[in-house]
Design a protein around this motif. Structure first.
Motif, PDB file in Angstrom:
ATOM      1  N   LEU A  39       0.832  -1.204   0.000  1.00 15.20           N
ATOM      2  CA  LEU A  39       0.000   0.000   0.000  1.00 15.20           C
ATOM      3  C   LEU A  39       0.867   1.254   0.000  1.00 15.20           C
ATOM      4  O   LEU A  39       0.581   2.232  -0.698  1.00 15.20           O
ATOM      5  CB  LEU A  39      -0.927   0.003   1.217  1.00 15.20           C
ATOM      6  N   ASP A  40       1.927   1.213   0.787  1.00 13.88           N
ATOM      7  CA  ASP A  40       2.852   2.348   0.833  1.00 13.88           C
ATOM      8  C   ASP A  40       3.543   2.528  -0.513  1.00 13.88           C
ATOM      9  O   ASP A  40       3.584   3.634  -1.066  1.00 13.88           O
ATOM     10  CB  ASP A  40       3.885   2.115   1.936  1.00 13.88           C
ATOM     11  N   TRP A  41       4.076   1.455  -1.069  1.00 12.22           N
ATOM     12  CA  TRP A  41       4.815   1.529  -2.330  1.00 12.22           C
ATOM     13  C   TRP A  41       3.914   1.996  -3.471  1.00 12.22           C
ATOM     14  O   TRP A  41       4.323   2.802  -4.314  1.00 12.22           O
ATOM     15  CB  TRP A  41       5.418   0.164  -2.638  1.00 12.22           C
ATOM     16  N   ASP A  42       2.691   1.517  -3.499  1.00 12.84           N
ATOM     17  CA  ASP A  42       1.770   1.846  -4.589  1.00 12.84           C
ATOM     18  C   ASP A  42       1.214   3.264  -4.500  1.00 12.84           C
ATOM     19  O   ASP A  42       0.474   3.694  -5.383  1.00 12.84           O
ATOM     20  CB  ASP A  42       0.602   0.852  -4.618  1.00 12.84           C
ATOM     21  N   SER A  43       1.562   3.985  -3.440  1.00 15.44           N
ATOM     22  CA  SER A  43       1.086   5.361  -3.287  1.00 15.44           C
ATOM     23  C   SER A  43       1.880   6.343  -4.140  1.00 15.44           C
ATOM     24  O   SER A  43       1.511   7.516  -4.231  1.00 15.44           O
ATOM     25  CB  SER A  43       1.175   5.796  -1.816  1.00 15.44           C
ATOM     26  N   CYS A  94      -0.751   7.401   6.924  1.00 14.62           N
ATOM     27  CA  CYS A  94       0.647   6.953   6.944  1.00 14.62           C
ATOM     28  C   CYS A  94       1.079   6.552   8.352  1.00 14.62           C
ATOM     29  O   CYS A  94       1.754   5.527   8.540  1.00 14.62           O
ATOM     30  CB  CYS A  94       1.565   8.056   6.423  1.00 14.62           C
ATOM     31  N   ASN A  95       0.703   7.362   9.328  1.00 13.15           N
ATOM     32  CA  ASN A  95       1.073   7.058  10.715  1.00 13.15           C
ATOM     33  C   ASN A  95       0.442   5.754  11.184  1.00 13.15           C
ATOM     34  O   ASN A  95       1.084   4.944  11.872  1.00 13.15           O
ATOM     35  CB  ASN A  95       0.649   8.203  11.637  1.00 13.15           C
ATOM     36  N   GLU A  96      -0.812   5.559  10.808  1.00 12.96           N
ATOM     37  CA  GLU A  96      -1.502   4.322  11.190  1.00 12.96           C
ATOM     38  C   GLU A  96      -0.819   3.108  10.561  1.00 12.96           C
ATOM     39  O   GLU A  96      -0.609   2.085  11.222  1.00 12.96           O
ATOM     40  CB  GLU A  96      -2.964   4.391  10.747  1.00 12.96           C
ATOM     41  N   ARG A  97      -0.448   3.231   9.296  1.00 13.87           N
ATOM     42  CA  ARG A  97       0.231   2.130   8.605  1.00 13.87           C
ATOM     43  C   ARG A  97       1.605   1.871   9.228  1.00 13.87           C
ATOM     44  O   ARG A  97       2.001   0.724   9.447  1.00 13.87           O
ATOM     45  CB  ARG A  97       0.367   2.474   7.120  1.00 13.87           C
ATOM     46  N   PHE A  98       2.318   2.941   9.520  1.00 13.67           N
ATOM     47  CA  PHE A  98       3.647   2.849  10.123  1.00 13.67           C
ATOM     48  C   PHE A  98       3.576   2.149  11.483  1.00 13.67           C
ATOM     49  O   PHE A  98       4.338   1.215  11.763  1.00 13.67           O
ATOM     50  CB  PHE A  98       4.218   4.261  10.273  1.00 13.67           C
ATOM     51  N   PRO A 144      12.310  -7.074  21.633  1.00 11.64           N
ATOM     52  CA  PRO A 144      11.510  -7.100  20.400  1.00 11.64           C
ATOM     53  C   PRO A 144      11.313  -5.740  19.737  1.00 11.64           C
ATOM     54  O   PRO A 144      10.861  -5.672  18.589  1.00 11.64           O
ATOM     55  CB  PRO A 144      10.166  -7.657  20.883  1.00 11.64           C
ATOM     56  N   GLU A 145      11.651  -4.657  20.421  1.00 10.26           N
ATOM     57  CA  GLU A 145      11.334  -3.322  19.902  1.00 10.26           C
ATOM     58  C   GLU A 145      12.025  -3.041  18.564  1.00 10.26           C
ATOM     59  O   GLU A 145      13.170  -3.441  18.343  1.00 10.26           O
ATOM     60  CB  GLU A 145      11.729  -2.241  20.913  1.00 10.26           C
ATOM     61  N   VAL A 146      11.302  -2.328  17.708  1.00 11.72           N
ATOM     62  CA  VAL A 146      11.817  -1.938  16.387  1.00 11.72           C
ATOM     63  C   VAL A 146      11.943  -0.421  16.346  1.00 11.72           C
ATOM     64  O   VAL A 146      10.991   0.300  16.658  1.00 11.72           O
ATOM     65  CB  VAL A 146      10.871  -2.416  15.262  1.00 11.72           C
ATOM     66  N   GLU A 147      13.116   0.073  15.969  1.00 13.66           N
ATOM     67  CA  GLU A 147      13.328   1.517  15.875  1.00 13.66           C
ATOM     68  C   GLU A 147      12.609   2.085  14.652  1.00 13.66           C
ATOM     69  O   GLU A 147      12.390   1.382  13.657  1.00 13.66           O
ATOM     70  CB  GLU A 147      14.825   1.822  15.777  1.00 13.66           C
ATOM     71  N   ASP A 148      12.274   3.365  14.737  1.00 14.30           N
ATOM     72  CA  ASP A 148      11.578   4.017  13.626  1.00 14.30           C
ATOM     73  C   ASP A 148      12.343   3.870  12.312  1.00 14.30           C
ATOM     74  O   ASP A 148      11.749   3.651  11.253  1.00 14.30           O
ATOM     75  CB  ASP A 148      11.380   5.508  13.924  1.00 14.30           C
ATOM     76  N   LYS A 149      13.662   4.002  12.364  1.00 12.15           N
ATOM     77  CA  LYS A 149      14.467   3.959  11.135  1.00 12.15           C
ATOM     78  C   LYS A 149      14.438   2.590  10.463  1.00 12.15           C
ATOM     79  O   LYS A 149      14.786   2.463   9.278  1.00 12.15           O
ATOM     80  CB  LYS A 149      15.913   4.355  11.440  1.00 12.15           C
ATOM     81  N   ASP A 150      14.019   1.564  11.212  1.00 18.22           N
ATOM     82  CA  ASP A 150      13.989   0.213  10.655  1.00 18.22           C
ATOM     83  C   ASP A 150      12.603  -0.195  10.164  1.00 18.22           C
ATOM     84  O   ASP A 150      12.427  -1.312   9.669  1.00 18.22           O
ATOM     85  CB  ASP A 150      14.476  -0.800  11.700  1.00 18.22           C
ATOM     86  N   VAL A 151      11.633   0.705  10.293  1.00 16.01           N
ATOM     87  CA  VAL A 151      10.295   0.441   9.750  1.00 16.01           C
ATOM     88  C   VAL A 151      10.305   0.886   8.298  1.00 16.01           C
ATOM     89  O   VAL A 151      10.643   2.034   7.988  1.00 16.01           O
ATOM     90  CB  VAL A 151       9.206   1.187  10.543  1.00 16.01           C
ATOM     91  N   THR A 152       9.945  -0.005   7.396  1.00 22.15           N
ATOM     92  CA  THR A 152      10.219   0.223   5.976  1.00 22.15           C
ATOM     93  C   THR A 152       9.134   0.981   5.220  1.00 22.15           C
ATOM     94  O   THR A 152       9.293   1.236   4.026  1.00 22.15           O
ATOM     95  CB  THR A 152      10.462  -1.124   5.268  1.00 22.15           C
ATOM     96  N   VAL A 153       8.025   1.333   5.848  1.00 22.11           N
ATOM     97  CA  VAL A 153       7.047   2.185   5.163  1.00 22.11           C
ATOM     98  C   VAL A 153       7.313   3.639   5.544  1.00 22.11           C
ATOM     99  O   VAL A 153       7.874   3.926   6.596  1.00 22.11           O
ATOM    100  CB  VAL A 153       5.590   1.799   5.510  1.00 22.11           C
ATOM    101  N   ARG A 154       6.894   4.528   4.673  1.00 24.36           N
ATOM    102  CA  ARG A 154       7.203   5.941   4.860  1.00 24.36           C
ATOM    103  C   ARG A 154       6.121   6.669   5.642  1.00 24.36           C
ATOM    104  O   ARG A 154       4.939   6.367   5.508  1.00 24.36           O
ATOM    105  CB  ARG A 154       7.376   6.611   3.497  1.00 24.36           C
ATOM    106  N   LYS A 155       6.565   7.635   6.422  1.00 22.37           N
ATOM    107  CA  LYS A 155       5.632   8.579   7.014  1.00 22.37           C
ATOM    108  C   LYS A 155       5.390   9.705   6.010  1.00 22.37           C
ATOM    109  O   LYS A 155       6.145   9.882   5.061  1.00 22.37           O
ATOM    110  CB  LYS A 155       6.196   9.140   8.321  1.00 22.37           C
ATOM    111  N   ALA A 156       4.332  10.455   6.238  1.00 20.61           N
ATOM    112  CA  ALA A 156       4.048  11.581   5.350  1.00 20.61           C
ATOM    113  C   ALA A 156       5.166  12.612   5.460  1.00 20.61           C
ATOM    114  O   ALA A 156       5.748  12.812   6.525  1.00 20.61           O
ATOM    115  CB  ALA A 156       2.706  12.207   5.711  1.00 20.61           C
ATOM    116  N   ASP A 157       5.472  13.235   4.346  1.00 17.91           N
ATOM    117  CA  ASP A 157       6.475  14.299   4.295  1.00 17.91           C
ATOM    118  C   ASP A 157       5.895  15.401   3.419  1.00 17.91           C
ATOM    119  O   ASP A 157       5.672  15.195   2.228  1.00 17.91           O
ATOM    120  CB  ASP A 157       7.784  13.763   3.715  1.00 17.91           C
TER     121      ASP A 157
END
Length: 496
Positions: free
Chosen positions: A117-121, A163-167, A193-206
């Protein structure tokens, strides 16, 4: 490709494991400087030499979940602490499916869906349908109930929330998978188990990136590559007339479009559908040439067309508010929103477009080409390469460059008149600067005209199968004779 040989008959390429081509797989890069990542490869693709593929039978999603977990990354770093991950490293992984009692395949499928969904945006995706800052309107009809007054800032807020919800959902899913594998392998003392923001592969809005991509989508609508009436790619090589029609008579029954006897303004555009011919919400550019000027010489230049597009999409009532929002996001110089937008098109749009359509290791591959006379901004015009034909360069010259020269000459005469009759020093100084600018622009345009005339007479046709690089070069390095000097090489198109 199996029989691709050189002049001596030696095979120039070797195809290996072709029985796996176009199969569903898990793919990864051989070289990885950060966290090792594994990606789902859907059916229909061939991978190249810089990646490894894992082909599977029934346990693909379980395997993908494990490979992308912190546990797998931890073990791989023990086996091989270098940046090169080889197939043997993967074979050594202590993978036992019988321990994977928890059914987490739905989690994995959802993660793939979120990433897609992120990529196809964005328009570089094969499955891109419509820009998200337009899609949110139909998704939030209760908020955007007045189509004549849609606030683009509110559209952006909706997109930002999406975007935030998807992230957050993707991160939560990945952390849950990490937790499961940490428990299975008993690594609670080693990993969290925590994942840092930089390692989440979908984009936030910019804001700036997304507004620039909206501008790019609008340009696509101008050329007919995209349409406000249809999803996805519309024109990409087929003739313009194969899809769009221009009303040629005041009664559409005597022209191309519509039912007999209906009144149709000449110049309106229509498009073909399975249900018949329908009127375009926004008219594409017929001649595939959109001028970009530092002043408003043409009534249909790119800024005018863009403002019209914004008015149609978001409504007339909110036009000025939305143009202000766009201008602020772009961040270019200018005293008004239209000046800011003009300066963006003049100075930055093509650079951003080249960065969007670039291929790692191969360079920039723009699909919109910029005819550019040089540093003085005497003349610029965009074309869409997929609609370029043997007469395009000739039309650029006669219908736009020559007209632009006349406009600049008239503007210079007006500025000179101001100098001769100015009553204030500031007024005279401003006019003097204008004359200097126009003089340089006209000199630049005269040289450019000689170069473009040479190419126009050749009536060059491009072959889309040759790609951007080969076709682009056909319009570069044109020699222009100079009296008593070495011939000057002129590029018709902006350098990439």
């Amino acid at each position: 490709m199996k029989n691709f040989r050189d002049e001596k008959g030696k095979l120039r390429s070797t195809l290996r494991s072709i029985e796996y081509n176009f199969h569903e797989a898990i793919t990864m890069s051989r070289i990885c400087s950060g966290i090792t990542s594994f990606r789902y490869l859907q059916k229909g693709f061939i991978t190249e030499g810089a990646s490894n593929n894992i082909y599977y039978d029934d346990e693909g999603f379980k395997l993908l979940a494990f490979l992308n977990s912190k546990v797998c990354d931890y073990i791989l770093n023990v086996y091989n602490p270098t940046i090169n991950i080889m197939p043997d490293d993967l074979r050594k992984l202590p993978l036992t499916y019988e321990k994977f009692e928890y059914n987490f395949c739905e989690n994995v499928k959802r993660n793939i869906e979120l990433c897609k969904l992120d990529w196809d945006s964005f328009e570089t995706s094969w499955d891109f349908k419509r820009h998200p800052l337009i899609s949110v309107i139909s998704q939030n009809r209760t908020l955007f109930d007045d189509i004549t007054d849609i606030d683009l800032a509110e559209c952006y807020t909706c997109w930002e929330n999406e975007c935030n919800e998807r992230f957050n959902q993707l991160r939560a899913n990945e952390e849950e998978l990490n937790r499961i594998f940490i428990d299975i392998y008993g690594l609670q003392d080693e990993l969290t188990p925590e994942v840092e923001d930089k390692d989440v592969t979908v984009r936030k809005a910019d804001l700036q990136r997304d507004i620039k991509s909206l501008v790019s989508y609008a340009v696509g609508c101008m050329f007919g590559r995209y349409s406000l009436d249809e999803e996805g790619l519309v024109l990409a090589g087929q003739p313009f007339e194969a899809h769009f029609f221009e009303a040629s008579a005041p009664v559409c029954g005597t022209g191309f479009a519509g039912a007999s006897g209906a009144s149709v303004p000449i110049g309106e555009f229509y498009y073909k559908t399975d249900e018949g011919v329908k009127k375009c919400t926004y008219n594409p550019d017929k001649d595939n040439i959109i001028p970009i000027c530092d002043e408003e010489y043409f009534s249909d230049d790119i800024v005018s067309r863009f403002c019209e597009w914004v008015k149609i999409v978001y409504g007339e009532k909110s036009l000025e508010t939305n143009l202000d929002f766009i201008a602020k996001a772009l961040g270019n110089k200018g005293n008004t929103s239209r000046e800011v937008i003009r300066n963006y098109f003049l100075n930055d749009f093509f650079k951003d477009h080249c960065n969007t359509y670039s291929v790692t290791g191969s360079g920039k591959r723009p699909i919109y080409w910029l005819f550019d006379s040089g540093k003085q901004n005497g003349f610029k015009a965009l074309i869409y390469m997929h609609r370029c034909d043997a007469d395009t360069v000739g039309r650029v010259r006669t219908d736009y460059l020559h007209k632009a020269q006349k406009y600049v000459e008239t503007a210079m005469q007006s500025a000179q008149y101001t100098i001769d009759n100015a009553t204030s020093a500031s007024e005279k100084s401003k006019a003097t600067k204008a004359v200097t600018k126009y003089t340089k622009q006209l000199a630049e345009m005269r040289i450019y005209d000689e170069a473009i005339a040479h190419v126009a007479n050749q009536r060059i046709e491009i072959d889309l199968d040759d790609g951007v690089k080969v076709n682009y070069a056909k319009f570069q390095g044109v020699e222009v004779a100079q009296e008593g000097k070495k011939a000057l090489k002129v590029d018709l198109l902006a350098k990439i």
